[in-house]
Design a protein around this motif. Structure first.
Motif, PDB file in Angstrom:
ATOM      1  N   GLU A   4     -15.980  32.051  36.806  1.00 14.67           N
ATOM      2  CA  GLU A   4     -16.512  31.307  37.950  1.00 14.67           C
ATOM      3  C   GLU A   4     -16.628  32.199  39.194  1.00 14.67           C
ATOM      4  O   GLU A   4     -17.617  32.143  39.924  1.00 14.67           O
ATOM      5  CB  GLU A   4     -15.575  30.130  38.246  1.00 14.67           C
ATOM      6  N   LEU A   5     -15.613  33.010  39.439  1.00 14.94           N
ATOM      7  CA  LEU A   5     -15.550  33.793  40.672  1.00 14.94           C
ATOM      8  C   LEU A   5     -16.218  35.165  40.589  1.00 14.94           C
ATOM      9  O   LEU A   5     -16.641  35.708  41.600  1.00 14.94           O
ATOM     10  CB  LEU A   5     -14.085  33.995  41.079  1.00 14.94           C
ATOM     11  N   ASN A   6     -16.275  35.740  39.395  1.00 16.41           N
ATOM     12  CA  ASN A   6     -16.802  37.085  39.195  1.00 16.41           C
ATOM     13  C   ASN A   6     -16.131  38.094  40.132  1.00 16.41           C
ATOM     14  O   ASN A   6     -16.785  38.959  40.711  1.00 16.41           O
ATOM     15  CB  ASN A   6     -18.323  37.125  39.364  1.00 16.41           C
ATOM     16  N   ALA A   7     -14.827  37.955  40.302  1.00 16.39           N
ATOM     17  CA  ALA A   7     -14.077  38.841  41.193  1.00 16.39           C
ATOM     18  C   ALA A   7     -13.756  40.165  40.515  1.00 16.39           C
ATOM     19  O   ALA A   7     -13.825  41.218  41.143  1.00 16.39           O
ATOM     20  CB  ALA A   7     -12.795  38.161  41.645  1.00 16.39           C
ATOM     21  N   TYR A   8     -13.404  40.135  39.233  1.00 15.42           N
ATOM     22  CA  TYR A   8     -13.027  41.345  38.508  1.00 15.42           C
ATOM     23  C   TYR A   8     -14.182  41.841  37.661  1.00 15.42           C
ATOM     24  O   TYR A   8     -14.785  41.082  36.919  1.00 15.42           O
ATOM     25  CB  TYR A   8     -11.823  41.076  37.600  1.00 15.42           C
ATOM     26  N   LEU A   9     -14.460  43.136  37.770  1.00 15.66           N
ATOM     27  CA  LEU A   9     -15.475  43.770  36.931  1.00 15.66           C
ATOM     28  C   LEU A   9     -14.864  44.384  35.684  1.00 15.66           C
ATOM     29  O   LEU A   9     -15.521  44.477  34.652  1.00 15.66           O
ATOM     30  CB  LEU A   9     -16.196  44.868  37.724  1.00 15.66           C
ATOM     31  N   ALA A  10     -13.629  44.847  35.793  1.00 13.50           N
ATOM     32  CA  ALA A  10     -12.939  45.478  34.669  1.00 13.50           C
ATOM     33  C   ALA A  10     -11.445  45.202  34.787  1.00 13.50           C
ATOM     34  O   ALA A  10     -10.906  45.190  35.891  1.00 13.50           O
ATOM     35  CB  ALA A  10     -13.192  46.983  34.665  1.00 13.50           C
ATOM     36  N   LEU A  11     -10.824  44.969  33.657  1.00 17.83           N
ATOM     37  CA  LEU A  11      -9.370  44.769  33.624  1.00 17.83           C
ATOM     38  C   LEU A  11      -8.730  45.970  32.933  1.00 17.83           C
ATOM     39  O   LEU A  11      -9.361  46.637  32.117  1.00 17.83           O
ATOM     40  CB  LEU A  11      -9.028  43.474  32.888  1.00 17.83           C
ATOM     41  N   SER A  12      -7.464  46.213  33.266  1.00 13.53           N
ATOM     42  CA  SER A  12      -6.757  47.359  32.691  1.00 13.53           C
ATOM     43  C   SER A  12      -5.375  46.945  32.182  1.00 13.53           C
ATOM     44  O   SER A  12      -4.362  47.433  32.662  1.00 13.53           O
ATOM     45  CB  SER A  12      -6.635  48.474  33.724  1.00 13.53           C
ATOM     46  N   PRO A  13      -5.328  46.035  31.190  1.00 12.18           N
ATOM     47  CA  PRO A  13      -4.030  45.543  30.728  1.00 12.18           C
ATOM     48  C   PRO A  13      -3.133  46.631  30.140  1.00 12.18           C
ATOM     49  O   PRO A  13      -1.910  46.586  30.347  1.00 12.18           O
ATOM     50  CB  PRO A  13      -4.381  44.485  29.689  1.00 12.18           C
ATOM     51  N   GLU A  14      -3.700  47.618  29.433  1.00 10.52           N
ATOM     52  CA  GLU A  14      -2.854  48.668  28.863  1.00 10.52           C
ATOM     53  C   GLU A  14      -2.131  49.421  29.976  1.00 10.52           C
ATOM     54  O   GLU A  14      -0.929  49.670  29.906  1.00 10.52           O
ATOM     55  CB  GLU A  14      -3.681  49.650  28.019  1.00 10.52           C
ATOM     56  N   ARG A  15      -2.869  49.774  30.996  1.00 13.53           N
ATOM     57  CA  ARG A  15      -2.298  50.501  32.128  1.00 13.53           C
ATOM     58  C   ARG A  15      -1.286  49.632  32.865  1.00 13.53           C
ATOM     59  O   ARG A  15      -0.205  50.087  33.241  1.00 13.53           O
ATOM     60  CB  ARG A  15      -3.428  50.941  33.054  1.00 13.53           C
ATOM     61  N   ALA A  16      -1.650  48.376  33.082  1.00 12.40           N
ATOM     62  CA  ALA A  16      -0.769  47.459  33.816  1.00 12.40           C
ATOM     63  C   ALA A  16       0.539  47.243  33.060  1.00 12.40           C
ATOM     64  O   ALA A  16       1.627  47.315  33.654  1.00 12.40           O
ATOM     65  CB  ALA A  16      -1.479  46.125  34.042  1.00 12.40           C
ATOM     66  N   TYR A  17       0.466  46.999  31.764  1.00 15.95           N
ATOM     67  CA  TYR A  17       1.682  46.737  30.996  1.00 15.95           C
ATOM     68  C   TYR A  17       2.542  48.001  30.849  1.00 15.95           C
ATOM     69  O   TYR A  17       3.771  47.912  30.802  1.00 15.95           O
ATOM     70  CB  TYR A  17       1.357  46.114  29.646  1.00 15.95           C
ATOM     71  N   ALA A  18       1.902  49.170  30.814  1.00 25.00           N
ATOM     72  CA  ALA A  18       2.677  50.417  30.776  1.00 25.00           C
ATOM     73  C   ALA A  18       3.465  50.587  32.077  1.00 25.00           C
ATOM     74  O   ALA A  18       4.656  50.924  32.055  1.00 25.00           O
ATOM     75  CB  ALA A  18       1.754  51.611  30.547  1.00 25.00           C
ATOM     76  N   GLN A  19       2.808  50.334  33.201  1.00 26.66           N
ATOM     77  CA  GLN A  19       3.493  50.437  34.496  1.00 26.66           C
ATOM     78  C   GLN A  19       4.585  49.367  34.606  1.00 26.66           C
ATOM     79  O   GLN A  19       5.688  49.641  35.082  1.00 26.66           O
ATOM     80  CB  GLN A  19       2.481  50.300  35.640  1.00 26.66           C
ATOM     81  N   ALA A  20       4.277  48.162  34.175  1.00 23.91           N
ATOM     82  CA  ALA A  20       5.277  47.086  34.206  1.00 23.91           C
ATOM     83  C   ALA A  20       6.487  47.463  33.359  1.00 23.91           C
ATOM     84  O   ALA A  20       7.634  47.199  33.748  1.00 23.91           O
ATOM     85  CB  ALA A  20       4.658  45.774  33.716  1.00 23.91           C
ATOM     86  N   GLY A  21       6.253  48.103  32.222  1.00 18.27           N
ATOM     87  CA  GLY A  21       7.350  48.547  31.371  1.00 18.27           C
ATOM     88  C   GLY A  21       8.250  49.550  32.077  1.00 18.27           C
ATOM     89  O   GLY A  21       9.479  49.506  31.936  1.00 18.27           O
ATOM     90  N   LYS A  22       7.653  50.447  32.853  1.00 21.20           N
ATOM     91  CA  LYS A  22       8.449  51.427  33.615  1.00 21.20           C
ATOM     92  C   LYS A  22       9.326  50.717  34.646  1.00 21.20           C
ATOM     93  O   LYS A  22      10.490  51.067  34.827  1.00 21.20           O
ATOM     94  CB  LYS A  22       7.526  52.423  34.317  1.00 21.20           C
ATOM     95  N   ILE A  23       8.755  49.716  35.311  1.00 29.27           N
ATOM     96  CA  ILE A  23       9.511  48.964  36.323  1.00 29.27           C
ATOM     97  C   ILE A  23      10.634  48.176  35.647  1.00 29.27           C
ATOM     98  O   ILE A  23      11.773  48.172  36.119  1.00 29.27           O
ATOM     99  CB  ILE A  23       8.587  48.033  37.130  1.00 29.27           C
ATOM    100  N   ASP A  24      10.318  47.527  34.529  1.00 26.29           N
ATOM    101  CA  ASP A  24      11.346  46.761  33.813  1.00 26.29           C
ATOM    102  C   ASP A  24      12.472  47.662  33.315  1.00 26.29           C
ATOM    103  O   ASP A  24      13.640  47.254  33.304  1.00 26.29           O
ATOM    104  CB  ASP A  24      10.716  45.976  32.660  1.00 26.29           C
ATOM    105  N   ALA A  25      12.147  48.903  32.946  1.00 30.44           N
ATOM    106  CA  ALA A  25      13.182  49.851  32.511  1.00 30.44           C
ATOM    107  C   ALA A  25      14.096  50.221  33.681  1.00 30.44           C
ATOM    108  O   ALA A  25      15.315  50.344  33.505  1.00 30.44           O
ATOM    109  CB  ALA A  25      12.539  51.099  31.916  1.00 30.44           C
ATOM    110  N   LEU A  26      13.525  50.388  34.872  1.00 24.83           N
ATOM    111  CA  LEU A  26      14.346  50.669  36.060  1.00 24.83           C
ATOM    112  C   LEU A  26      15.317  49.519  36.323  1.00 24.83           C
ATOM    113  O   LEU A  26      16.489  49.736  36.626  1.00 24.83           O
ATOM    114  CB  LEU A  26      13.465  50.900  37.293  1.00 24.83           C
ATOM    115  N   VAL A  27      14.802  48.292  36.209  1.00 22.22           N
ATOM    116  CA  VAL A  27      15.643  47.108  36.424  1.00 22.22           C
ATOM    117  C   VAL A  27      16.771  47.089  35.383  1.00 22.22           C
ATOM    118  O   VAL A  27      17.939  46.895  35.725  1.00 22.22           O
ATOM    119  CB  VAL A  27      14.811  45.805  36.348  1.00 22.22           C
TER     120      VAL A  27
END
Length: 139
Positions: free
Chosen positions: A38-61
């Motif tokens: 509906e919004l056409n806000a995102y042109l491309a998503l990067s879930p692999e990159r996002a989840y890799a970064q999230a994994g690094k943060i979760d490891a710090l926690v």
């Protein structure tokens, strides 16, 4: 899940183990999936990159280590900034297949600060090419 996240709220919730960075990213991706057609806000998503970064943060926690200032904060990058491995079109068909081999400094610094890059957001075509002179009627 709350919808009014702040930077401090994300960091506090991560540190208190109320949520993981991966869960937060997944929640944002669900919201994007629900509304982007509906919004056409995102042109491309990067879930692999996002989840890799999230994994690094979760490891710090998990290790009880200090969290960076933007730990786990989901962010979107305007399509004018180069992002390694994510299509960067600057809103133009001319660049529809361009995959930058590097990150813009701003993108690299966001990730260094712990931000989780969800994807690229829409923009006017080649926005840096727009005139910068302000019309007299706007002044």
């Amino acid at each position: 899940m709350t919808t009014d996240w702040t930077i401090d709220g994300v960091k506090e919730s991560l540190a208190a183990k109320k949520i993981s960075a991966r869960e937060l990213a997944a929640d944002f991706y669900q919201r994007i999936d629900a509304r982007n057609a509906e919004l056409n806000a995102y042109l491309a998503l990067s879930p692999e990159r996002a989840y890799a970064q999230a994994g690094k943060i979760d490891a710090l926690v998990a290790d009880g280590k200090p969290l960076p200032p933007l730990a786990g904060v989901p962010v979107a990058i305007k399509d004018v900034l180069s992002t390694r491995g994510i299509t960067t079109t600057c809103g133009s068909k001319i660049l529809e297949h361009y995959l930058p081999p590097y990150d813009a400094t701003a993108v690299a610094r966001l990730e260094e600060a712990g931000a989780v890059i969800l994807g690229k957001t829409n923009c006017d075509e080649l926005p840096w090419a727009a005139p910068t002179k302000i019309p007299p009627t706007v002044r």
